[in-house]
Motif scaffolding. Structure first.
Motif, short mmCIF file in Angstrom:
data_model
loop_
_atom_site.label_atom_id
_atom_site.label_comp_id
_atom_site.label_asym_id
_atom_site.label_seq_id
_atom_site.Cartn_x
_atom_site.Cartn_y
_atom_site.Cartn_z
N ASP A 17 -44.14 -33.21 136.36
CA ASP A 17 -45.07 -32.82 137.43
C ASP A 17 -44.73 -33.52 138.75
O ASP A 17 -44.83 -32.92 139.81
CB ASP A 17 -46.52 -33.12 137.03
N LYS A 18 -44.31 -34.78 138.66
CA LYS A 18 -43.91 -35.51 139.88
C LYS A 18 -42.70 -34.85 140.53
O LYS A 18 -42.66 -34.68 141.74
CB LYS A 18 -43.58 -36.98 139.56
N ILE A 19 -41.73 -34.47 139.74
CA ILE A 19 -40.52 -33.86 140.29
C ILE A 19 -40.85 -32.50 140.90
O ILE A 19 -40.32 -32.14 141.95
CB ILE A 19 -39.42 -33.74 139.21
N LYS A 20 -41.75 -31.76 140.27
CA LYS A 20 -42.12 -30.45 140.78
C LYS A 20 -42.79 -30.50 142.15
O LYS A 20 -42.78 -29.50 142.87
CB LYS A 20 -43.06 -29.74 139.79
N THR A 21 -43.35 -31.66 142.52
CA THR A 21 -43.98 -31.76 143.85
C THR A 21 -42.94 -31.62 144.95
O THR A 21 -43.28 -31.23 146.07
CB THR A 21 -44.70 -33.11 144.05
N GLY A 22 -41.70 -31.99 144.64
CA GLY A 22 -40.64 -31.91 145.64
C GLY A 22 -40.58 -33.12 146.56
O GLY A 22 -39.72 -33.19 147.43
N LYS A 23 -41.47 -34.08 146.38
CA LYS A 23 -41.50 -35.27 147.24
C LYS A 23 -40.46 -36.28 146.78
O LYS A 23 -40.38 -36.61 145.60
CB LYS A 23 -42.89 -35.90 147.22
N ILE A 24 -39.69 -36.78 147.73
CA ILE A 24 -38.63 -37.74 147.39
C ILE A 24 -39.20 -39.03 146.80
O ILE A 24 -38.61 -39.63 145.92
CB ILE A 24 -37.70 -38.02 148.59
N GLN A 25 -40.38 -39.45 147.28
CA GLN A 25 -41.00 -40.66 146.75
C GLN A 25 -41.30 -40.49 145.26
O GLN A 25 -41.09 -41.41 144.47
CB GLN A 25 -42.31 -41.00 147.48
N GLU A 26 -41.79 -39.31 144.89
CA GLU A 26 -42.12 -39.04 143.49
C GLU A 26 -40.85 -39.01 142.64
O GLU A 26 -40.83 -39.55 141.53
CB GLU A 26 -42.87 -37.71 143.36
N ALA A 27 -39.81 -38.40 143.15
CA ALA A 27 -38.53 -38.35 142.43
C ALA A 27 -37.97 -39.76 142.24
O ALA A 27 -37.47 -40.11 141.17
CB ALA A 27 -37.53 -37.47 143.16
N ALA A 28 -38.07 -40.58 143.28
CA ALA A 28 -37.59 -41.97 143.20
C ALA A 28 -38.39 -42.75 142.15
O ALA A 28 -37.82 -43.55 141.41
CB ALA A 28 -37.69 -42.65 144.56
#
Length: 152
Positions: A92-103
């Motif tokens: 779900d974090k990755i699906k947001t597309g936000k780099i902070q979440e991916a990190a």
């Protein structure tokens, strides 16, 4: 919204570059499509103009946000989520597309990987999230190779 030549991030696919904006007729309906060359998979994706905002596609992060992202990656607290829920939370974090979440996902899975081993689905999620993160970092104007190495 976006122009030809813009670097973008497409959640769950990584970073890419808009190569063209074309008009296509598909199933009897004519629409404008963004043609995006994805850097991770080396594939070309076509997205209808009217679906761009709902797909969470965004411009590549600016260099001025990098300090915060590096800080999150190096010093942020890992989420303590039970194993059963962790995969869904991270996806779900990755699906947001936000780099902070991916990190955060890469950081947390990297920490778990050092202490234990990841299960098969988490290994794949980690590998993909890491590729997506690095693909975006490489497109940030002004980033140095040393800054990218922080995320390895």
């Amino acid at each position: 919204m976006f122009q030809i030549g813009d670097n973008i991030v497409y959640p769950m696919h990584g970073a890419g570059k808009i190569e063209a904006i074309e008009e296509k007729e598909i199933l009897g309906e004519t629409k404008q499509y963004y043609v995006i060359k994805m850097s991770v998979s080396d594939m070309q994706v076509m997205i209808p103009e009217d679906k761009m905002s709902s797909s969470n596609i965004r411009p590549v992060t600016e260099i001025n946000a990098l300090k915060e992202i590096i800080h999150i990656f190096q010093h942020g607290e890992s989420d303590t989520v039970p194993l059963k829920q962790r995969f869904k939370v991270n996806t779900d974090k990755i699906k947001t597309g936000k780099i902070q979440e991916a990190a955060e996902v890469v950081r947390d899975l990297m920490r778990i990987k050092k202490e234990n081993s990841l299960n098969t689905s988490e290994k794949q999620l980690f590998d993909n999230a890491h590729k997506f993160l690095i693909s975006e970092l490489r497109l940030i104007k002004g980033i140095t190779e040393n800054q990218i190495k922080v995320f390895r």
